[in-house]
Each structure stands twice: as structure tokens, then as C-alpha cells.
Write a protein that holds these residues in place. Structure first.
Motif, PDB file in Angstrom:
ATOM      1  N   ARG A   1      13.832  23.695  22.988  1.00  0.00           N
ATOM      2  CA  ARG A   1      12.749  25.499  23.225  1.00  0.00           C
ATOM      3  C   ARG A   1      13.888  25.915  24.534  1.00  0.00           C
ATOM      4  O   ARG A   1      14.756  26.690  24.560  1.00  0.00           O
TER       5      ARG A   1
ATOM      6  N   HIS B   1      16.853  26.595  22.661  1.00  0.00           N
ATOM      7  CA  HIS B   1      17.157  27.571  22.447  1.00  0.00           C
ATOM      8  C   HIS B   1      17.428  28.901  23.400  1.00  0.00           C
ATOM      9  O   HIS B   1      17.613  29.426  23.298  1.00  0.00           O
ATOM     10  N   ASP B   2      16.606  28.456  24.720  1.00  0.00           N
ATOM     11  CA  ASP B   2      16.642  29.603  25.300  1.00  0.00           C
ATOM     12  C   ASP B   2      18.082  29.280  26.152  1.00  0.00           C
ATOM     13  O   ASP B   2      18.713  30.938  26.344  1.00  0.00           O
TER      14      ASP B   2
ATOM     15  N   ALA C   1      20.510  28.645  24.876  1.00  0.00           N
ATOM     16  CA  ALA C   1      21.555  29.628  23.497  1.00  0.00           C
ATOM     17  C   ALA C   1      21.418  30.843  23.711  1.00  0.00           C
ATOM     18  O   ALA C   1      22.830  31.745  23.376  1.00  0.00           O
ATOM     19  N   GLU C   2      20.382  31.647  23.888  1.00  0.00           N
ATOM     20  CA  GLU C   2      19.652  33.274  23.625  1.00  0.00           C
ATOM     21  C   GLU C   2      20.622  34.002  24.786  1.00  0.00           C
ATOM     22  O   GLU C   2      20.663  34.878  25.277  1.00  0.00           O
ATOM     23  N   ARG C   3      20.273  33.050  26.283  1.00  0.00           N
ATOM     24  CA  ARG C   3      21.372  33.937  26.947  1.00  0.00           C
ATOM     25  C   ARG C   3      22.666  33.577  27.199  1.00  0.00           C
ATOM     26  O   ARG C   3      23.533  34.331  27.579  1.00  0.00           O
ATOM     27  N   TRP C   4      22.723  32.092  26.811  1.00  0.00           N
ATOM     28  CA  TRP C   4      24.418  32.198  27.464  1.00  0.00           C
ATOM     29  C   TRP C   4      25.240  33.122  25.483  1.00  0.00           C
ATOM     30  O   TRP C   4      26.959  33.264  25.648  1.00  0.00           O
ATOM     31  N   TYR C   5      24.897  33.098  24.642  1.00  0.00           N
ATOM     32  CA  TYR C   5      25.577  33.389  23.184  1.00  0.00           C
ATOM     33  C   TYR C   5      26.196  34.871  23.451  1.00  0.00           C
ATOM     34  O   TYR C   5      26.859  35.234  23.268  1.00  0.00           O
ATOM     35  N   PRO C   6      25.387  35.780  24.271  1.00  0.00           N
ATOM     36  CA  PRO C   6      25.564  37.560  25.349  1.00  0.00           C
ATOM     37  C   PRO C   6      26.820  37.180  25.844  1.00  0.00           C
ATOM     38  O   PRO C   6      27.800  37.709  25.490  1.00  0.00           O
TER      39      PRO C   6
END
Lengths: 479, 341
Positions: B31, B34-35, B37-42
Motif C-alpha cells: 500500500r 502504491h501511495d 508511486a501515486e505521489r511521485w509519478y506526477p
């Protein structure tokens, strides 16, 4: 003066027997726990080493080409779907050789219709013995697909015919009803790339019952509804995750499953191919390869790849399961006795000094001791020869050790591949790991004992015919 | 006995609890990954596009997870975008994190750091990576070699070729994949030097890569290896690499070599570079006792531009040797027009 064994009082006999069973159980479980620890270390190492494998890896054209050998006997219902799924494997160069072993149904006609087969004038060479080849066909749609039609001779004979027809230096024996991962070949070939001494590798076989199959491949892992199949999930985890992984670092793996195994063809041809006079041709070949190479002093490796790369359907009825287990036990007995020279041979290393005796003591003779032990304890307690407390203690120890081993297998699975991601699935597997010790394991021990007896009296047994679960069949026959 | 049973039972319960805890821990970690990655991909996207961005604060062990996400993101990125991503990694001080991870005795983290340093083209880590390329663990050493290639291909190729020759545990497949990423103008000179210096033991592996290297004139290298007194593996590798018509005479002499594997490769080579006069030679090889020599000879006959399929079909009926005729029939069927490859 005769002071023979007959003079020993009955209670001393009983005490000795009690000690015998106790010592046996301790040795058996101690052995498995040691294997478990070895597996734990190997698995951790394997997972770490391959932690970055998910990053893109290109095929280079240097990957060794592989011949997939698919023996088929009365597989009319599933053969086309199986071959279609094999044709989609993700590997740069491979051929598929389906061997129709004198099927009585429409297996050949089905293949011919689905893949537009045409007779092919192959200059067939007979490097290992096999029965008469009636014809060889080649698909006009897929140049890498050939079908051999031959007289019935059993699975081993069919594989020998496939070896003779195969073109490539590595061959992979695949059961016609197996479901492979798309990257199965890439995974199982790794040991051959990493160590040129490798002559055979096998991967983990998992239970396909309850899983979703789409387009010939596994789409979603699930648990079967059938309790027998659920028990077998735990059994397979035990058999593969520590039964084989534990022996692999010692180069003492004695079984590569017939459902999916990769071999260096020259080694198998030199060894004479598969033996047709055993029902355990897959295990026998591996033990023989060990014997030949060990006794010759040739460096070699037989490796186990822990990745789950092949899915197979487990029997869901007692009748079919019983037939399978008696056959396996008989195959085990034959494989070991046919290669007994490996046992304690000065050059046999860990295979002859550890794995072979382990298999004789615990896998071969295990069912005899186990069944006899349970019967003796139950009868002895009823007749008042053993105290109720002794009975309870014996059962408690035997069952708890069984549970411990099943739960350890589950731990290894959780540490590594975690194929059952839902909490509910894990809870079920917990329950099954505990419950299988109350009746299922004893039943399997009884069947294995029957297999031993059949081997002793020399009864004949042929291709194991299996009733397939409808869930798999319906999907796999979808166009 | 009861006591040991109780211990085993207790152990079973402990294991059950351990599995549950393990499941919880791994789920939590996934989790978190995932969190993050969601924060850093942008952020990665903004960096790739050269847009302004504000990087979130990085906490302790999150650095490893972010590094893995960064590696995954760089997989499909090339050119200027990759350079910007490299700069981002340097700005986030992921390079120093990776270099620290190299000193940790944890295989997974060590491998992660090696890959990251390669992607970052970290010159500062060059010496550490050179040492790791000599590590006895094949996976780690290959990853280090690949990272060296990414940092400085010209300096790394000789290290890689040396490893290829010396280390049997370096799969040819993987080395070939790595060398495939090296520009030919860098690879070719290094290959030539290595081929001139190579011992007979190392020659087969190196010769196998000739195709990858896109070398120009390899005849001077291959010629001395096409001799019967060379080790079998060397001759076979040289024959496989043989595509120069100047090699035809040595190849012809190898067509009668006592080792069948050499004869088979000689037949295949004649199919590539043979002349009209080789037809009879290959026809004779159709009667070789070894199946593979017959097969390669048949294939070579089909390949020869001077021989038509019609002539070969007629030859099938004229051949006195049944094995030779069978093989020719098979080869003709196999290469028949209209069969999908």
C-alpha cells in the motif's frame, strides 16, 4: 539353550514397537524440518536474486531453442486448446511436437482440423527406442508445430518418439492438460543459461482447479470449491516448496514433474531415453541421470526453479485421486529400485547418501510405517495393550508435526509468491492446512501403501486417465 | 512425548500468527509503495516534460521505494527526458542513497542500488561498480557490468568482454542483450582487440557475438580459426561466424572433419558461401551417418543459388542412399513455399 527373540515378553515387544514408531516419527519430521530450513534459505536467496526480474528484459536471439514435447492420449476435448496456448508462449524460438500415442478418440482428427495438418516426409531418426511411427504431420498454419502419430506405447514411449523427432538441444516435456505461464520457458531455461553443467530443470506445479483460465492462460488464481482439491493445494505446496527446493542446493533433486520439465536432450539420449517399464518414468529418468553422472564423475546440475510456472488439474474424486496416488507410489518404488546402485555409492555424493536414503526411508517406506503405526495404536488401545493416554499422546505428536509442516509450507508460499492474495483465501488455506491432517493424509498413506503392494505383486498400470473439471475444459476449448 | 507435541503445537500456532503478521506487513508495504508511486509519478512526469514541480518530502526508508519507482519509470524513457530524470535523481540525492545501499549486506538493496547508479550514470560510483562487476555472484556482477555500460560504454565494453571470456556463469544471452545497447562504433573496436587477444578457450563465446557487434571485415580474425588443428568448439564458432566467400576453401576442407558437429556447420557455411562446385560435395554429405550433417547439407543445397527445387526433387529419385533421399524430401517439404514461418 534357546534365548531367542521369542523369549522376550509381549510388553517389551510393545515397548520396543512404541519406541520404534516414536523414533521413526521424530526422524521423519526432523528430516522434513531440516529440508524446510534449507528451503527457507534457498527461497530467500532466490527471491532476492530475482527481485529486479520484472524490469524489462529483451530476448537476444541467443536464447537456446526448445522443443516442447506434448504426449497425448485420448485428449480430443482439450488438445486443440492446449496447443493453441502453447503456441502463444513468450519465448524466441521453440517448436511443438505433439505425440498422439494411439488415441482411441478423435485426438488426431481434432489436431488435423484445428491446425491444418499435412503429412510430412520427415527423415525420422530413432535415437531412443519407441514403438512404430505411423505418420508425421506438419501444420501448414504454424511451421513450428508437428504431430507424430504412433502406435500406443504409453507416455514414456510417446516422449521417446518426441525426443527422436525433436530438433533442438533442449526439450521440455509438457502434459497435454497443463496450463503454462506465458513466461514459463524463459523462467525454466534460466539455470541452463547460468550454469552450463545444467542437464535438467523443473518448476513448481500448482493446482488449477478453481482458477480462471482465459485464452489458454491463467487469468486469476482462485481456490477450488472441492475439498479434495483444496487439500491438494497444501500437499503441492509441501511437495514443491520444501520437498524439492530443499534438495536443490545439494544438487539432489530426485523428481522433476512429468507435467513440466526441461532437459538437455543429449544427456537423455545418452541415458537411453525414458524407460517404458515403469509408471514413474519422470522420476526414474531423473534418478537415472543422477546415477549415470555421479558414477561417471561428470559434473552436472539438476535444478529446481521455485517460480509457479505450470498449473495442472487435480483430481476431485476419491477414485481418481486414489488411482493417481497408487500410481505415484508405484513409480517411486520402481524409480528407486531401478537405480539402487546410487544408494551409498562412494561417488554418489548428497544424492546417494542423503536424498536416496531419505526417499527410501520416508517416502517409500513411510506409508507402511504410518499406516501400521496408526492401526497398531488404535487396535492396541482398543485391546488395552496401550493406555488411552499413550494413544492420545501419539496421535497428538503425529498430528501436530503434520500441521507444523503444512503451515510451514504455507509460510514459504506467503514469503515468496503469495498466489492467493485475498484474506479469505489465506484463512481457508489455514483451515485446510490443519484439517488435512485429520483423515486426508492418513487416507493418502493408505493409498500409497496399496501402490506399494501393487508394485510388489507386479500389477500393470497404464496411462492415468483423468476426469477433468468442467470449469477448465469449457474455457480451454473456447476458440 | 506429550511435552514435545505441545512444543510443536505451540510452534504451529506461532507460525500461523507469523503468516498473518507477514501478510499484514507485506500488504502494508505494498500500500505504501502504491501511495508513494501515486505521489511521485506526477513529479517524474513533470521532470520529464521539463515543467516546474515541487518534490514531496522524502522520509527515511521511503527513499528505497522511491528509487525503485524511479527505476521503473526510467525503463521506457530515452534521450533528453532521461537526462532530466537523472538530474531529478541527483537533486533528490538518490545517488548518495544508492551508494550507501551498496555497503549494506542485503542482496536485494545492493542490486537495486547497482541498477539505480547505472541509470543515473553515476561516475562517482564507477570504482565501486567495477569491483562489483568482479563479484562472484553472477546476477550482481552482471547488473554492475550493465551499469558500467550505461555510465561509460567505451570503458565498460572491455570489462564486459573480459568477463564474457573468463566467466562461464555469465550467460551469453544476457551479455549479448547488453552489448546490443552499445553503439557499433564503440563496440566494434573493442571486439576487434578482444578477438585478436583471445585464447582458444574464450574464442567460441566471443565469436558468437560477431553478429551483435556488426563488425566490418572479420575475415582476418576468423581465417586462422578455420583449421582442423583448432579445438572443435573454436572451429564450430568460427564456422557459424563465417560469411565471407574467401573462407570457402578452408570450409570445404572441414567438410570431412572427423567431428560431426564440425561437418554439420561446414555444410551450413557452404550453404551461405558455397559455389556451384559445392553441389556435389553437399550431395555426398546427404549420405553422412549423422542426421544433423545430412540435414544441414540438405538445407545448404536448397540455399545454393545455382540449384533449383526442380533439380533437387529429381535428385530425390536418383539418390541410391535411402537416408539421403529421405532427408532431401524432408528439407524440400520444410522449405516449400507457402508454409508460414
Amino acid at each position: 539353550m534357546n534365548t531367542g527373540l521369542w523369549m522376550i515378553p509381549a510388553n517389551e515387544w510393545l515397548a520396543s514397537l512404541e519406541w520404534f514408531f516414536l523414533s521413526y516419527f521424530i526422524l521423519l519430521n526432523g528430516g522434513y524440518i531440516a529440508l524446510n530450513l534449507l528451503s527457507l534459505v534457498s527461497l530467500k536467496r532466490y527471491i532476492d536474486r530475482h527481485s529486479l526480474d520484472h524490469l524489462a528484459q529483451a530476448h537476444t536471439g541467443f536464447d537456446p531453442p526448445i522443443s516442447l514435447l506434448v504426449p497425448a492420449y485420448n485428449e480430443e476435448a482439450t488438445i486443440a486448446a492446449s496447443v493453441r496456448s502453447l503456441l502463444q508462449l513468450d519465448y524466441p524460438e521453440f517448436e511443438i511436437v505433439v505425440i498422439n500415442d494411439g488415441s482411441k478418440d478423435g485426438t488426431l482428427a481434432e489436431l488435423s482440423r484445428e491446425f491444418a495438418l499435412q503429412p510430412y516426409p520427415e527423415a525420422y531418426r530413432r535415437r531412443v527406442p519407441c514403438r512404430e511411427i505411423r505418420a508425421i504431420y506438419r501444420s501448414t498454419r504454424h511451421a513450428n508445430l508437428r504431430v507424430i502419430d504412433k502406435a500406443n506405447g504409453g507416455k514414456a514411449d510417446a516422449l521417446n518418439a518426441g525426443i527422436n523427432a525433436s530438433r533442438y538441444p533442449l526439450f521440455c516435456a509438457v502434459d497435454a492438460d497443463s496450463i503454462l505461464q506465458r513466461d514459463s520457458l524463459s523462467k525454466v531455461v534460466q539455470p541452463f543459461l547460468e550454469d552450463p553443467r545444467t542437464i535438467a530443470t523443473g518448476g513448481t506445479i500448482r493446482i488449477a482447479n478453481g482458477c480462471q483460465i482465459s485464452g489458454g492462460f491463467l487469468a486469476e488464481v482462485g481456490l477450488p470449491k472441492n475439498l479434495l482439491a483444496r487439500f491438494q493445494i497444501i500437499e503441492y505446496l509441501r511437495a514443491f516448496l520444501f520437498g524439492r527446493l530443499g534438495w536443490s542446493p545439494l544438487n539432489a533433486v530426485l523428481i522433476v514433474s512429468g507435467a513440466f520439465g526441461l532437459f538437455r536432450k543429449s544427456e537423455v539420449v545418452d541415458a537411453g531415453g525414458y524407460r517404458t517399464d515403469t509408471v514413474g518414468e519422470d522420476m526414474e529418468l531423473i534418478v537415472r541421470l543422477h546415477r549415470i553422472n555421479r558414477l561417471r564423475g561428470t559434473p552436472y546440475r539438476i535444478t529446481y526453479v521455485p517460480d509457479p510456472i505450470c498449473w495442472t488439474e487435480a483430481p476431485e474424486t476419491l477414485k481418481v485421486l486414489r488411482s493417481q496416488r497408487t500410481r505415484w507410489q508405484r513409480g517411486l518404488a520402481e524409480s528407486l529400485t531401478m537405480n539402487w546402485r546410487l544408494l551409498f555409492h562412494p561417488r554418489s555424493g548428497p544424492v546417494g547418501w542423503l536424498a536416496f536414503p531419505f526417499f527410501i526411508l520416508f517416502e517409500l517406506l513411510g506409508p507402511i510405517v504410518e499406516v501400521f503405526g496408526y492401526v497398531l495404536m488404535i487396535v492396541g488401545t482398543i485391546l488395552g495393550m496401550f493406555s488411552w493416554q499413550a494413544f492420545q499422546t501419539f496421535m497428538f505428536v503425529a498430528l501436530t508435526f503434520g500441521m507444523l509442516l503444512s503451515v510451514t509450507a504455507l509460510l514459504l508460499e506467503e514469503m515468496s509468491f503469495r498466489l492467493y492474495p485475498k484474506q479469505g483465501q489465506l484463512a481457508w488455506l489455514f483451515l485446510v492446512a490443519i484439517a488435512e491432517n485429520f483423515g486426508y493424509r492418513q487416507l493418502v498413506a493408505l493409498w500409497r501403501l496399496q501402490g506399494m503392494l501393487r508394485w510388489m505383486v507386479g500389477a500393470t498400470q497404464h496411462w492415468g486417465e483423468m476426469t477433468r473439471a468442467d470449469t477448465l475444459r469449457s474455457d480451454r476449448t473456447r476458440p | 512425548m506429550l511435552y514435545s507435541g505441545s512444543v510443536v503445537f505451540a510452534l504451529t500456532i506461532v507460525l500461523l500468527v507469523a503468516i498473518a503478521v507477514l501478510r499484514y506487513t507485506i500488504d502494508r508495504r505494498e500500500r505504501l509503495e502504491h501511495d508513494l508511486a501515486e505521489r511521485w509519478y506526477p513529479v517524474f512526469f513533470h521532470a520529464v516534460e521539463g515543467l516546474p514541480f515541487e518534490a514531496p518530502r522524502i522520509y527515511g526508508r521511503d527513499r528505497e521505494i522511491i528509487m525503485l519507482a524511479w527505476i521503473q519509470f526510467t525503463e521506457s524513457i530515452r534521450g533528453e527526458s532521461r537526462r532530466r530524470l537523472r538530474q531529478l535523481a541527483l537533486d533528490l540525492q538518490l545517488e548518495s542513497t544508492a551508494r550507501k545501499l551498496l555497503t549494506r549486506r542485503n542482496v536485494r538493496l545492493e542490486q537495486l542500488a547497482v541498477v539505480a547508479l547505472g541509470r543515473m550514470q553515476s561516475v562517482a560510483a564507477w570504482d565501486q561498480l567495477v569491483a562489483l562487476a568482479a563479484n562472484p555472484r553472477p546476477v550482481l556482477s552482471l547488473l554492475a557490468a550493465r551499469s558500467l555500460l550505461q555510465i561509460n560504454p567505451a570503458h565498460a565494453v572491455p570489462i564486459l568482454l573480459d568477463g564474457l571470456i573468463r566467466r562461464e556463469d555469465w550467460p551469453l544471452v544476457k551479455v549479448a542483450a547488453m552489448l546490443g545497447e552499445v553503439p557499433p562504433e564503440v563496440l566494434s573496436p573493442a571486439m576487434m582487440i578482444a578477438l585478436h587477444a583471445v585464447t582458444p578457450q574464450g574464442a567460441p563465446r566471443l565469436l558468437s557475438l560477431l553478429e551483435t557487434a556488426h563488425l566490418g571485415d572479420t575475415w582476418p580474425i576468423v581465417a586462422p580459426l578455420l583449421r582442423a588443428d583448432q579445438p572443435t568448439e573454436v572451429i564450430v564458432a568460427a564456422l557459424k561466424a563465417c560469411s565471407d566467400p574467401r573462407a570457402v576453401d578452408p570450409v570445404r576442407s572441414l567438410a570431412t572433419h572427423p567431428q560431426w558437429i564440425v561437418r554439420a556447420q561446414a555444410a551450413a557455411a557452404l550453404g551461405r558461401i558455397g559455389a556451384a562446385e559445392d553441389r556435389l560435395r553437399l550431395q555426398a554429405m546427404l549420405g553422412d551417418p549423422e542426421w544433423w550433417v545430412r540435414y544441414r547439407a540438405g538445407m545448404a543445397l536448397v540455399q545454393l543459388p545455382f540449384v533449383s527445387r526442380r533439380q533437387l526433387t529429381d535428385l530425390c529419385t536418383q539418390l541410391g542412399d535411402r537416408f539421403a533421399a529421405d532427408m532431401l524430401r524432408q528439407v524440400l517439404a520444410e522449405t516449400a513455399p507457402g508454409v508460414e514461418a
